[in-house]
Design a protein around this motif. Structure first.
Motif, PDB file in Angstrom:
ATOM      1  N   GLN A 250      40.105  39.809  47.954  1.00 32.86           N
ATOM      2  CA  GLN A 250      39.910  39.671  46.513  1.00 32.86           C
ATOM      3  C   GLN A 250      41.202  39.998  45.776  1.00 32.86           C
ATOM      4  O   GLN A 250      41.626  39.286  44.867  1.00 32.86           O
TER       5      GLN A 250
ATOM      6  N   HIS B  51      43.930  37.304  46.204  1.00 30.73           N
ATOM      7  CA  HIS B  51      43.731  36.071  45.447  1.00 30.73           C
ATOM      8  C   HIS B  51      43.831  36.281  43.934  1.00 30.73           C
ATOM      9  O   HIS B  51      44.382  35.428  43.229  1.00 30.73           O
ATOM     10  N   GLN B  52      43.277  37.367  43.416  1.00 32.48           N
ATOM     11  CA  GLN B  52      43.176  37.511  41.964  1.00 32.48           C
ATOM     12  C   GLN B  52      43.765  38.809  41.422  1.00 32.48           C
ATOM     13  O   GLN B  52      43.691  39.056  40.219  1.00 32.48           O
TER      14      GLN B  52
ATOM     15  N   HIS C 266      41.848  31.202  40.025  1.00 31.06           N
ATOM     16  CA  HIS C 266      42.731  31.778  41.038  1.00 31.06           C
ATOM     17  C   HIS C 266      44.157  31.351  40.714  1.00 31.06           C
ATOM     18  O   HIS C 266      44.447  30.146  40.702  1.00 31.06           O
TER      19      HIS C 266
END
Length: 504
Positions: free
Chosen positions: A367, A370-371, A421
């Motif tokens: 997580q 990606h972000q 994203h």
């Protein structure tokens, strides 16, 4: 060697590319995927999703040429005193290949061959001894390398021995490893170059006493008298040398546990894979040199892009120990804030290395990859041909490997910002044809040469580790205080000792 001029060039190219995203780089060059890939034997590496273009890469290759990187790689294998602070060579390559041209390298290779012959004799004797379990006692490089390789190559053993590892001075580990083992069918290997490593001696004494003495005790050490005094017969002591650092030592008799797990033939294949990468590292031109390319990209990510960490993401459960192994290799080698000439570096050096095995890691920290607000460059490692017959599982594993690298690079636009994203997150993807002793040896040697190349570019010594010693010295000074024999430490430590003793 990095300097102000190089720092300016990095900044210029980083500024030029600041508005260019990874998908743009791929779209603008139809041949990028092929042009940014290199293969050495069973190891294929794609750098196509790094945030770098050909002019920036050419600039880095020019830096490497001006820094004399090709000569430095040759000096390493030839036996020059590349460990300047300790005035000695770093001849781990001589443990596996005879390409070194210097006298020191030739002598080291001869010693390594002799030690390997002795190790083969001990392996054969143990195979006929009735021993079923082997406990390897060591810490740092005396544990991480053998532990990784034994775990990674478990499909290549014949099941003759079960291997166990004890490294932590925490007695819980000793208790849990020895629980359920039969001392009459167990042998132990104590691995310590000086035979003075505190943790190993404490744990080794517990294991020796549990075994009922030194009859099935083996050692790998440069200090044979100390091993004998500990209870290990000299004929069961295999050599280490001061020209091999612990984190580079799995290719030596430190790999005794590996040879017991996969046999001498498997151990020799591991060395052969590393030797293939050694030849490539010293003979391939800089622009086609896999460890050099890996090093240049690492320097680019650390210094041009300002990215302070590096993720290692093996998509093969057998390589689950790889991030921990590379933590030591990279961070102990490159964790320096003083150059070899005693000046401060012009650029930041070591990244923080961390990671985990896919696909489990996807449900842990991906997580943030990606972000999250920080960009983390990643090394993905995949294996084309598995060692099992579950084709559906392997296809799913490879699909996840490819998908994660693509998603990190390309991102995903969405009207809902919570679901967007950002992408543009760089990665290198390695593919091994299969996970074998040969391919694993090549991969690990690639990382070794990359680390050394980075040290040359930053002007630091990759082979000393003075930062490991201070805390160990202070710990020795504090032991009497924990037993109530005087006071030591600063005010905070003394308060903590009082708290510990009050509840002991």
């Amino acid at each position: 060697m990095a300097g102000e001029a190089f720092a300016r060039q990095l900044l210029d190219h980083a500024t030029r590319l600041s508005g260019t995203r990874i998908p743009d780089l791929v779209a603008a060059d139809p041949g990028r995927a092929q042009a940014m890939a290199l293969r050495v034997g069973p190891v294929y590496a794609s750098f196509a999703r790094q945030r770098i273009d050909p002019p920036a890469l050419a600039m880095l290759e020019g830096l490497a040429a001006r820094a004399g990187l090709a000569s430095a790689l040759r000096a390493l294998v030839d036996g020059a005193d590349v460990n300047g602070s300790e005035r000695r060579p770093a001849l781990h390559t001589a443990l596996r290949s005879g390409i070194g041209r210097g006298r020191a390298a030739r002598d080291a290779h001869a010693q390594a061959l002799a030690a390997r012959t002795r190790m083969a004799e001990l392996v054969a004797s143990l195979r006929g001894s009735g021993v079923s379990d082997i406990v390897n006692v060591g810490i740092g490089g005396s544990d991480l390398g053998p532990r990784l390789v034994v775990d990674a190559l478990k499909d290549f053993g014949d099941g003759r021995f079960r291997l166990h590892f004890i490294s932590n001075v925490d007695g819980s580990e000793v208790q849990h490893v020895l629980r359920g083992l039969d001392p009459a069918r167990t042998a132990a290997i104590l691995v310590s170059k000086s035979f003075g490593t505190w943790e190993t001696l404490l744990n080794g004494a517990l294991v020796r006493d549990w075994l009922g003495g030194g009859e099935r005790l083996y050692a790998v050490s440069a200090n044979v008298p100390a091993a004998e005094a500990f209870g290990v017969a000299p004929e069961r002591v295999l050599p280490m040398w001061d020209w091999v650092g612990g984190r580079y030592s799995l290719w030596s008799a430190v790999g005794f546990a590996i040879a017991l797990a996969v046999g001498m033939q498997g151990f020799e294949a591991l060395l052969a894979g590393a030797a293939e990468m050694d030849v490539h590292a010293v003979e391939a031109p800089l622009e086609a040199n896999l460890p050099v390319r890996h090093a240049l990209v690492a320097v680019w990510n650390r210094n041009a892009l300002g990215l302070p960490t590096q993720a290692v993401l093996p998509y093969d459960q057998r390589l689950a120990q790889l991030p921990a192994y590379l933590q030591q290799l990279v961070m102990e080698s490159l964790g320096k804030s003083v150059r070899s000439d005693a000046r401060a570096p012009d650029l930041a050096t070591v990244p923080v290395v961390w990671g985990g095995a896919g696909t489990c890691a996807q449900h842990s920290f991906f997580q943030a990859l990606h972000q999250g607000t920080d960009t983390v460059p990643a090394d993905f490692i995949g294996v084309v041909r598995p060692a099992h017959a579950y084709a559906g599982n392997h296809a799913a594993l490879l699909a996840n490997l490819l998908a994660q690298a693509e998603a990190l690079g390309n991102g995903h636009a969405a009207e809902d910002p919570q679901k967007a994203h950002p992408g543009n997150r760089p990665s290198t993807l390695f593919l091994l044809d299969a996970l074998t002793p040969h391919s694993l040896g090549a991969l690990l040697a690639m990382y070794e040469h990359s680390v050394y190349a980075q040290s040359v570019l930053w002007g630091i010594n990759a082979f000393d580790q003075w930062g490991v010693e201070l805390g160990k010295r202070i710990a020795g000074e504090l032991l009497p205080s924990l037993r109530g024999e005087g006071a030591a430490g600063d005010p905070v430590t003394r308060t903590l000792i009082d708290e510990i003793r009050a509840r002991s």
